[in-house]
Design an enzyme around this catalytic site. Structure first.
Site, mmCIF file in Angstrom:
data_model
loop_
_atom_site.group_PDB
_atom_site.id
_atom_site.type_symbol
_atom_site.label_atom_id
_atom_site.label_comp_id
_atom_site.label_asym_id
_atom_site.label_seq_id
_atom_site.Cartn_x
_atom_site.Cartn_y
_atom_site.Cartn_z
ATOM 1 N N ARG A 156 0.441 -1.790 -0.040
ATOM 2 C CA ARG A 156 0.055 0.008 -0.311
ATOM 3 C C ARG A 156 0.486 1.029 0.274
ATOM 4 O O ARG A 156 0.601 2.124 -0.330
ATOM 5 C CB ARG A 156 -1.168 -0.011 1.038
ATOM 6 C CG ARG A 156 -2.215 -1.575 1.296
ATOM 7 C CD ARG A 156 -2.869 -1.477 2.336
ATOM 8 N NE ARG A 156 -2.422 -1.720 3.239
ATOM 9 C CZ ARG A 156 -2.352 -2.714 3.516
ATOM 10 N NH1 ARG A 156 -2.769 -4.252 3.183
ATOM 11 N NH2 ARG A 156 -1.754 -3.630 4.868
ATOM 12 N N GLU A 196 3.479 -7.128 13.152
ATOM 13 C CA GLU A 196 1.920 -7.122 14.387
ATOM 14 C C GLU A 196 1.500 -9.129 13.896
ATOM 15 O O GLU A 196 1.370 -9.722 15.001
ATOM 16 C CB GLU A 196 1.438 -6.199 13.958
ATOM 17 C CG GLU A 196 -0.076 -5.965 15.131
ATOM 18 C CD GLU A 196 -1.443 -5.362 14.584
ATOM 19 O OE1 GLU A 196 -0.991 -4.424 14.637
ATOM 20 O OE2 GLU A 196 -2.390 -5.210 15.350
HETATM 21 P P1 AMP Z 1 4.248 -2.308 11.892
HETATM 22 O O1 AMP Z 1 4.771 -3.349 11.160
HETATM 23 O O2 AMP Z 1 3.311 -3.419 13.190
HETATM 24 O O3 AMP Z 1 3.753 -1.667 11.925
HETATM 25 O O4 AMP Z 1 3.176 -2.834 11.252
HETATM 26 C C1 AMP Z 1 2.771 -2.333 9.920
HETATM 27 C C2 AMP Z 1 2.438 -2.816 8.954
HETATM 28 O O5 AMP Z 1 1.226 -3.774 8.987
HETATM 29 C C3 AMP Z 1 2.101 -1.783 7.704
HETATM 30 O O6 AMP Z 1 2.427 -2.377 6.517
HETATM 31 C C4 AMP Z 1 0.430 -2.162 7.681
HETATM 32 O O7 AMP Z 1 0.406 -1.647 6.033
HETATM 33 C C5 AMP Z 1 0.141 -3.380 8.378
HETATM 34 N N1 AMP Z 1 -0.760 -3.210 9.084
HETATM 35 C C6 AMP Z 1 -0.497 -3.695 10.884
HETATM 36 N N2 AMP Z 1 -1.402 -3.891 11.809
HETATM 37 C C7 AMP Z 1 -2.721 -3.438 10.357
HETATM 38 C C8 AMP Z 1 -4.055 -2.935 10.748
HETATM 39 N N3 AMP Z 1 -4.646 -3.131 11.954
HETATM 40 N N4 AMP Z 1 -4.665 -2.792 9.685
HETATM 41 C C9 AMP Z 1 -3.837 -2.918 8.538
HETATM 42 N N5 AMP Z 1 -3.086 -2.823 8.440
HETATM 43 C C10 AMP Z 1 -2.356 -3.098 9.407
#
Ligand code: AMP
Length: 178
Positions: free
Chosen positions: A61, A98
């Protein structure tokens, strides 16, 4: 405007795993005012910084936002891709998500030494992805003064971690919870 943009983000509970509230930006991007407003908002934030040399977007995205923003800012776009997609010699960084683990790659020659790189993704949660992207761009020779996201999930602490690493963070909206 931010409230209108926020209303265009669809929330899908328990995707891709139970307990995750997935913030779906496809509905934001599908709306003409949502897409334009997201890019306008990021371009306005960029205007407060000295000129960036390029925009680096995180697959997938971050490509949509980053490519449109690069045009708006009059700079080039560098894709930070998932493992195994780039044809040339690459650098890679592993990171914890996550939900699960993953690897980001960049072409070794994608960034000029000392380039000011603006990092872009749709959402920051724990910050694992953006921190890996920061390490990757830094190893490729770039400097990352700032990272922009449409959405922050502040309770997961990612934006705070990026700020602790010395980056300026700008977001268009935040959502409560994980
Ligand atoms: P993080 O590495 O935990 O900051 O996760 C960020 C990445 O995971 C981004 O590329 C987001 O598109 C995706 N992502 C993580 N959590 C979500 C969520 N709750 N909703 C949508 N996309 C998420």
């Amino acid at each position: 405007m931010t409230e209108h943009l926020k209303s265009l983000v669809r929330t899908i509970p328990d995707f891709p795993e139970p307990g995750i509230m997935f913030r779906d930006v496809t509905t934001l991007f599908a709306d003409p005012a949502g897409m334009a407003g997201s890019i306008r908002g990021m371009a306005d934030h960029a205007g407060a910084f000295p000129k960036f040399d390029c925009v680096a977007g995180i697959e997938a995205r971050g490509f949509i936002l980053g490519a449109a923003l690069a045009i708006e800012l009059g700079v080039g776009f560098v894709p930070l891709r998932k493992k195994g997609k780039l044809p040339g010699a690459t650098l890679h960084e592993d990171y914890a998500l996550e939900y699960g683990t993953d690897t980001l790659e960049v072409h070794q020659d994608a960034i000029n030494e000392g380039d000011r790189v603006l990092l872009i993704d749709d959402l920051i949660a724990t910050g694992g992805t953006a921190l890996a992207a920061h390490r990757l761009v830094t190893r490729a020779g770039g400097i990352v003064p700032a990272a922009f996201f449409v959405i922050d999930l502040p309770e997961l602490g990612g934006a705070a971690k990026l700020r602790a690493a010395g980056l300026e963070v700008r977001v268009l909206m935040d959502f409560d919870g994980a």
